[in-house]
Design an enzyme around this catalytic site. Structure first.
Site, PDB file in Angstrom:
ATOM      1  N   ARG A  64       0.857  -1.108  -0.057  1.00  0.00           N
ATOM      2  CA  ARG A  64       0.110   0.149   0.054  1.00  0.00           C
ATOM      3  C   ARG A  64       0.900   1.284  -0.037  1.00  0.00           C
ATOM      4  NH1 ARG A  64      -2.228   1.194   4.601  1.00  0.00           N
ATOM      5  NH2 ARG A  64      -3.796   2.768   4.077  1.00  0.00           N
ATOM      6  N   LYS A 127       4.247  -7.525  12.175  1.00  0.00           N
ATOM      7  CA  LYS A 127       3.523  -7.754  11.248  1.00  0.00           C
ATOM      8  C   LYS A 127       3.480  -9.081  10.379  1.00  0.00           C
ATOM      9  CE  LYS A 127       2.381  -5.328   6.838  1.00  0.00           C
ATOM     10  NZ  LYS A 127       1.874  -4.217   5.876  1.00  0.00           N
ATOM     11  N   ARG A 259      -1.115   4.069  12.902  1.00  0.00           N
ATOM     12  CA  ARG A 259      -0.172   2.931  13.784  1.00  0.00           C
ATOM     13  C   ARG A 259      -0.602   3.382  15.282  1.00  0.00           C
ATOM     14  NH1 ARG A 259       3.536   5.986  16.228  1.00  0.00           N
ATOM     15  NH2 ARG A 259       3.913   8.101  15.130  1.00  0.00           N
TER      16      ARG A 259
HETATM   17  C1  BTN Z   1       0.724  -4.019   2.356  1.00  0.00           C
HETATM   18  O1  BTN Z   1       1.124  -4.419   3.643  1.00  0.00           O
HETATM   19  O2  BTN Z   1       1.119  -2.556   2.081  1.00  0.00           O
HETATM   20  C2  BTN Z   1       0.235  -5.005   1.070  1.00  0.00           C
HETATM   21  C3  BTN Z   1       1.175  -5.991   0.739  1.00  0.00           C
HETATM   22  C4  BTN Z   1       0.538  -6.923  -0.354  1.00  0.00           C
HETATM   23  C5  BTN Z   1       1.732  -7.812  -0.975  1.00  0.00           C
HETATM   24  C6  BTN Z   1       1.196  -8.665  -2.035  1.00  0.00           C
HETATM   25  S1  BTN Z   1       2.401  -9.904  -2.274  1.00  0.00           S
HETATM   26  C7  BTN Z   1       1.266 -10.539  -3.693  1.00  0.00           C
HETATM   27  C8  BTN Z   1       0.792  -9.097  -4.259  1.00  0.00           C
HETATM   28  N1  BTN Z   1       1.578  -8.953  -5.269  1.00  0.00           N
HETATM   29  C9  BTN Z   1       2.086  -7.544  -4.946  1.00  0.00           C
HETATM   30  O3  BTN Z   1       2.759  -6.981  -5.573  1.00  0.00           O
HETATM   31  N2  BTN Z   1       1.498  -7.065  -3.614  1.00  0.00           N
HETATM   32  C10 BTN Z   1       0.791  -8.276  -3.217  1.00  0.00           C
END
Ligand code: BTN
Length: 272
Positions: A64, A127, A259
Protein backbone atom coordinates in the site's frame (compact mmCIF):
# COMPACT_ATOMS: atom_id res chain seq x y z
CA UNK A 1 2.59 -24.60 -14.60
CA UNK A 2 4.43 -26.09 -11.63
CA UNK A 3 7.90 -24.94 -10.65
CA UNK A 4 9.15 -28.12 -9.05
CA UNK A 5 10.66 -26.60 -5.91
CA UNK A 6 7.42 -26.58 -3.92
CA UNK A 7 4.50 -28.92 -4.50
CA UNK A 8 1.67 -26.47 -5.03
CA UNK A 9 -1.88 -27.80 -4.61
CA UNK A 10 -3.14 -26.27 -7.84
CA UNK A 11 -5.57 -28.97 -8.94
CA UNK A 12 -7.19 -29.52 -5.53
CA UNK A 13 -7.84 -25.78 -5.14
CA UNK A 14 -9.23 -25.63 -8.70
CA UNK A 15 -11.55 -28.57 -7.99
CA UNK A 16 -12.73 -27.03 -4.71
CA UNK A 17 -13.52 -23.69 -6.34
CA UNK A 18 -14.82 -24.76 -9.76
CA UNK A 19 -18.46 -25.03 -8.58
CA UNK A 20 -18.53 -21.45 -7.28
CA UNK A 21 -16.12 -19.83 -9.76
CA UNK A 22 -16.70 -21.22 -13.29
CA UNK A 23 -13.54 -21.04 -15.41
CA UNK A 24 -11.30 -20.65 -12.35
CA UNK A 25 -7.64 -21.68 -12.53
CA UNK A 26 -4.59 -21.63 -10.28
CA UNK A 27 -1.24 -20.66 -11.83
CA UNK A 28 2.17 -20.82 -10.18
CA UNK A 29 5.16 -18.90 -11.54
CA UNK A 30 8.75 -19.20 -10.30
CA UNK A 31 9.27 -15.45 -10.67
CA UNK A 32 7.44 -12.33 -11.78
CA UNK A 33 7.63 -8.63 -11.03
CA UNK A 34 4.39 -8.62 -9.04
CA UNK A 35 1.33 -10.85 -9.13
CA UNK A 36 -0.90 -7.77 -8.77
CA UNK A 37 0.86 -5.99 -11.62
CA UNK A 38 0.56 -9.08 -13.84
CA UNK A 39 -3.18 -9.56 -13.22
CA UNK A 40 -3.82 -5.84 -13.78
CA UNK A 41 -1.89 -6.07 -17.08
CA UNK A 42 -3.93 -9.09 -18.11
CA UNK A 43 -7.23 -7.42 -17.18
CA UNK A 44 -6.35 -4.32 -19.19
CA UNK A 45 -5.68 -6.53 -22.19
CA UNK A 46 -9.09 -8.15 -21.78
CA UNK A 47 -8.30 -11.28 -19.71
CA UNK A 48 -10.88 -11.25 -16.98
CA UNK A 49 -11.25 -14.94 -16.07
CA UNK A 50 -11.06 -15.78 -12.36
CA UNK A 51 -7.51 -16.82 -11.49
CA UNK A 52 -5.28 -17.28 -8.50
CA UNK A 53 -1.72 -16.40 -9.48
CA UNK A 54 1.05 -17.48 -7.11
CA UNK A 55 4.66 -16.31 -7.47
CA UNK A 56 7.49 -18.05 -5.67
CA UNK A 57 9.44 -14.84 -6.04
CA UNK A 58 8.44 -11.27 -6.89
CA UNK A 59 11.08 -8.88 -8.17
CA UNK A 60 8.93 -5.76 -7.75
CA UNK A 61 6.30 -6.66 -5.15
CA UNK A 62 4.13 -3.72 -4.17
CA UNK A 63 2.44 -2.74 -0.91
CA UNK A 64 0.00 0.00 0.00
CA UNK A 65 0.87 3.69 -0.28
CA UNK A 66 3.44 2.98 -3.01
CA UNK A 67 5.66 1.01 -0.67
CA UNK A 68 7.69 -1.95 -1.91
CA UNK A 69 6.79 -5.44 -0.65
CA UNK A 70 9.89 -7.57 -0.28
CA UNK A 71 9.90 -11.27 0.39
CA UNK A 72 12.49 -14.01 0.12
CA UNK A 73 11.68 -17.14 -1.91
CA UNK A 74 10.41 -19.94 0.32
CA UNK A 75 9.94 -17.59 3.25
CA UNK A 76 6.59 -16.22 2.19
CA UNK A 77 3.37 -16.82 0.30
CA UNK A 78 2.71 -14.20 -2.36
CA UNK A 79 -0.30 -14.40 -4.63
CA UNK A 80 -3.16 -12.47 -6.19
CA UNK A 81 -6.73 -13.52 -6.75
CA UNK A 82 -8.28 -11.88 -9.80
CA UNK A 83 -11.99 -12.04 -10.55
CA UNK A 84 -14.84 -9.94 -11.94
CA UNK A 85 -16.69 -8.42 -9.00
CA UNK A 86 -19.82 -6.29 -8.72
CA UNK A 87 -20.63 -5.45 -5.09
CA UNK A 88 -23.20 -2.65 -4.64
CA UNK A 89 -20.64 -0.91 -2.38
CA UNK A 90 -16.89 -1.55 -2.37
CA UNK A 91 -16.27 -0.12 1.12
CA UNK A 92 -14.65 -2.62 3.42
CA UNK A 93 -13.48 -5.16 0.83
CA UNK A 94 -9.89 -5.27 2.14
CA UNK A 95 -11.22 -5.73 5.69
CA UNK A 96 -13.50 -8.60 4.61
CA UNK A 97 -10.54 -10.21 2.82
CA UNK A 98 -8.48 -9.80 6.01
CA UNK A 99 -11.21 -11.49 8.06
CA UNK A 100 -11.44 -14.41 5.61
CA UNK A 101 -7.67 -14.90 5.56
CA UNK A 102 -7.17 -14.48 9.32
CA UNK A 103 -10.00 -16.86 10.24
CA UNK A 104 -8.65 -19.51 7.88
CA UNK A 105 -5.18 -19.38 9.43
CA UNK A 106 -5.35 -19.20 13.23
CA UNK A 107 -7.43 -17.69 16.07
CA UNK A 108 -4.45 -15.54 17.03
CA UNK A 109 -3.99 -13.86 13.66
CA UNK A 110 -5.11 -10.29 14.22
CA UNK A 111 -6.03 -7.44 11.90
CA UNK A 112 -4.84 -3.87 11.71
CA UNK A 113 -7.09 -1.50 9.78
CA UNK A 114 -7.27 -1.39 6.84
CA UNK A 115 -5.21 -4.20 5.37
CA UNK A 116 -2.62 -5.72 7.69
CA UNK A 117 -2.42 -9.17 9.22
CA UNK A 118 -0.70 -9.01 12.58
CA UNK A 119 0.63 -11.17 15.35
CA UNK A 120 0.34 -9.79 18.85
CA UNK A 121 1.47 -11.83 21.84
CA UNK A 122 3.91 -11.88 24.71
CA UNK A 123 6.74 -11.33 22.22
CA UNK A 124 5.29 -7.99 21.15
CA UNK A 125 3.53 -6.98 17.94
CA UNK A 126 4.67 -7.99 14.51
CA UNK A 127 3.33 -7.61 10.99
CA UNK A 128 2.49 -11.02 9.50
CA UNK A 129 1.22 -9.93 6.11
CA UNK A 130 -0.66 -7.43 4.05
CA UNK A 131 -3.38 -7.08 1.44
CA UNK A 132 -3.29 -4.88 -1.66
CA UNK A 133 -6.50 -4.52 -3.68
CA UNK A 134 -6.64 -2.91 -7.09
CA UNK A 135 -9.38 -2.85 -9.72
CA UNK A 136 -9.55 -2.45 -13.49
CA UNK A 137 -12.71 -1.34 -15.29
CA UNK A 138 -13.30 -2.94 -18.67
CA UNK A 139 -16.53 -1.62 -20.18
CA UNK A 140 -19.28 -2.17 -17.62
CA UNK A 141 -17.28 -4.88 -15.81
CA UNK A 142 -14.89 -4.36 -12.94
CA UNK A 143 -12.08 -6.81 -12.30
CA UNK A 144 -10.71 -6.99 -8.76
CA UNK A 145 -7.12 -7.99 -8.07
CA UNK A 146 -6.70 -9.02 -4.45
CA UNK A 147 -3.03 -9.41 -3.56
CA UNK A 148 -1.92 -11.13 -0.39
CA UNK A 149 1.61 -11.31 1.00
CA UNK A 150 2.09 -13.53 4.02
CA UNK A 151 5.36 -14.20 5.87
CA UNK A 152 5.78 -17.90 6.48
CA UNK A 153 8.99 -17.34 8.42
CA UNK A 154 9.86 -14.02 10.01
CA UNK A 155 11.96 -11.82 7.69
CA UNK A 156 15.15 -10.22 8.99
CA UNK A 157 14.26 -7.07 10.87
CA UNK A 158 16.94 -4.90 9.19
CA UNK A 159 15.35 -2.19 7.05
CA UNK A 160 11.78 -2.94 8.07
CA UNK A 161 9.55 -0.11 9.32
CA UNK A 162 8.21 -2.39 12.04
CA UNK A 163 9.02 -5.83 13.38
CA UNK A 164 7.70 -8.70 11.28
CA UNK A 165 6.54 -12.14 12.31
CA UNK A 166 5.96 -15.41 10.48
CA UNK A 167 3.07 -17.86 10.33
CA UNK A 168 5.32 -20.66 11.60
CA UNK A 169 5.23 -18.98 15.01
CA UNK A 170 1.57 -20.03 15.20
CA UNK A 171 1.65 -23.10 12.98
CA UNK A 172 5.06 -24.75 13.41
CA UNK A 173 6.34 -26.38 10.24
CA UNK A 174 3.69 -24.88 7.95
CA UNK A 175 4.87 -24.09 4.42
CA UNK A 176 3.66 -21.63 1.79
CA UNK A 177 1.72 -24.33 -0.09
CA UNK A 178 -0.06 -25.51 3.07
CA UNK A 179 -0.92 -21.95 3.98
CA UNK A 180 -2.45 -21.51 0.52
CA UNK A 181 -4.53 -24.68 0.96
CA UNK A 182 -5.90 -23.33 4.23
CA UNK A 183 -6.84 -19.92 2.92
CA UNK A 184 -7.79 -20.21 -0.78
CA UNK A 185 -11.37 -21.42 -0.39
CA UNK A 186 -12.20 -19.22 2.67
CA UNK A 187 -10.77 -16.22 0.81
CA UNK A 188 -13.04 -16.76 -2.20
CA UNK A 189 -15.99 -17.40 0.11
CA UNK A 190 -15.29 -14.13 1.93
CA UNK A 191 -15.08 -12.20 -1.36
CA UNK A 192 -18.33 -13.71 -2.61
CA UNK A 193 -20.10 -13.06 0.70
CA UNK A 194 -18.87 -9.47 0.52
CA UNK A 195 -20.16 -9.13 -3.04
CA UNK A 196 -23.62 -10.34 -1.98
CA UNK A 197 -23.95 -8.78 1.48
CA UNK A 198 -21.34 -6.06 1.82
CA UNK A 199 -19.13 -5.56 4.87
CA UNK A 200 -21.85 -5.72 7.56
CA UNK A 201 -21.56 -9.50 8.23
CA UNK A 202 -17.79 -9.05 8.73
CA UNK A 203 -17.97 -6.12 11.16
CA UNK A 204 -18.06 -8.10 14.43
CA UNK A 205 -15.57 -10.62 13.08
CA UNK A 206 -13.14 -7.81 12.24
CA UNK A 207 -13.62 -6.14 15.62
CA UNK A 208 -12.68 -9.26 17.64
CA UNK A 209 -9.34 -9.38 15.83
CA UNK A 210 -8.75 -5.60 15.72
CA UNK A 211 -5.29 -4.74 17.13
CA UNK A 212 -6.09 -1.02 17.36
CA UNK A 213 -9.26 -1.29 19.43
CA UNK A 214 -9.35 0.92 22.56
CA UNK A 215 -5.80 2.14 21.85
CA UNK A 216 -4.35 5.56 21.17
CA UNK A 217 -3.62 5.85 17.47
CA UNK A 218 -2.11 8.30 15.06
CA UNK A 219 -3.64 8.62 11.57
CA UNK A 220 -1.43 10.29 8.95
CA UNK A 221 -2.68 11.28 5.50
CA UNK A 222 -0.70 11.72 2.30
CA UNK A 223 -0.73 15.55 2.66
CA UNK A 224 1.14 15.40 5.98
CA UNK A 225 -1.94 15.88 8.18
CA UNK A 226 -2.11 13.82 11.36
CA UNK A 227 -4.87 13.20 13.85
CA UNK A 228 -4.61 11.32 17.10
CA UNK A 229 -7.29 9.75 19.23
CA UNK A 230 -8.53 6.44 20.55
CA UNK A 231 -9.67 3.73 18.14
CA UNK A 232 -13.10 2.16 18.65
CA UNK A 233 -13.42 -0.54 16.03
CA UNK A 234 -15.00 -0.26 12.59
CA UNK A 235 -18.45 0.70 11.32
CA UNK A 236 -20.84 -1.41 9.26
CA UNK A 237 -19.18 0.09 6.18
CA UNK A 238 -15.65 -0.66 7.39
CA UNK A 239 -14.67 2.89 8.42
CA UNK A 240 -12.25 3.15 11.37
CA UNK A 241 -13.79 4.97 14.34
CA UNK A 242 -11.35 7.31 16.07
CA UNK A 243 -12.41 9.42 19.02
CA UNK A 244 -10.52 12.72 18.90
CA UNK A 245 -10.86 16.03 20.75
CA UNK A 246 -13.25 17.08 17.93
CA UNK A 247 -15.50 14.05 18.54
CA UNK A 248 -15.86 10.68 16.86
CA UNK A 249 -14.31 10.62 13.37
CA UNK A 250 -14.85 7.99 10.69
CA UNK A 251 -11.66 7.28 8.77
CA UNK A 252 -12.52 5.96 5.34
CA UNK A 253 -9.59 6.81 3.11
CA UNK A 254 -7.32 3.89 2.34
CA UNK A 255 -4.57 6.46 1.63
CA UNK A 256 -3.80 6.92 5.30
CA UNK A 257 -1.29 5.25 7.54
CA UNK A 258 -2.51 4.28 11.01
CA UNK A 259 -0.31 3.21 13.86
CA UNK A 260 -0.74 2.62 17.57
CA UNK A 261 0.97 5.41 19.53
CA UNK A 262 2.30 3.02 22.15
CA UNK A 263 3.63 -0.34 21.05
CA UNK A 264 2.63 -3.25 23.24
CA UNK A 265 6.02 -4.32 24.58
CA UNK A 266 7.42 -7.81 24.44
CA UNK A 267 9.03 -9.40 27.49
CA UNK A 268 11.91 -7.47 29.07
CA UNK A 269 15.39 -8.60 28.07
CA UNK A 270 16.52 -11.59 30.10
CA UNK A 271 13.01 -12.85 30.82
CA UNK A 272 12.06 -16.27 29.50
C1 BTN B 1 0.84 -4.02 2.33
O1 BTN B 1 1.06 -4.51 3.43
O2 BTN B 1 1.10 -2.83 2.08
C2 BTN B 1 0.26 -4.89 1.25
C3 BTN B 1 1.23 -5.92 0.77
C4 BTN B 1 0.68 -6.77 -0.35
C5 BTN B 1 1.72 -7.68 -0.94
C6 BTN B 1 1.16 -8.66 -1.93
S1 BTN B 1 2.32 -9.92 -2.36
C7 BTN B 1 1.27 -10.46 -3.64
C8 BTN B 1 0.70 -9.22 -4.29
N1 BTN B 1 1.60 -8.71 -5.30
C9 BTN B 1 2.11 -7.53 -4.97
O3 BTN B 1 2.92 -6.88 -5.64
N2 BTN B 1 1.59 -7.12 -3.80
C10 BTN B 1 0.67 -8.09 -3.25
Amino acid sequence: MSTGAILWPQRSIERALAPVLPGFSVEVLPEIDSTNTELMRRARSGHMAPVLLVAEQQTAGRGRLGRPWRSAPGASLTFSLGLPLAPPDWSGLSLAVGVGVAESLHPEVRLKWPNDLWLGDAHGERKLGGILIETASIGALRYAVIGVGLNVTAPHAAGLAMPAGGLQELLPGVGAAQALVRLAVPLVQAVQAFEALGFAPFQARFNVRDVLREREVSVADAQGGTITGSAHGVTEAGALLVHTTAGMQQITSSEVSVRPLHARPGPAAGQP
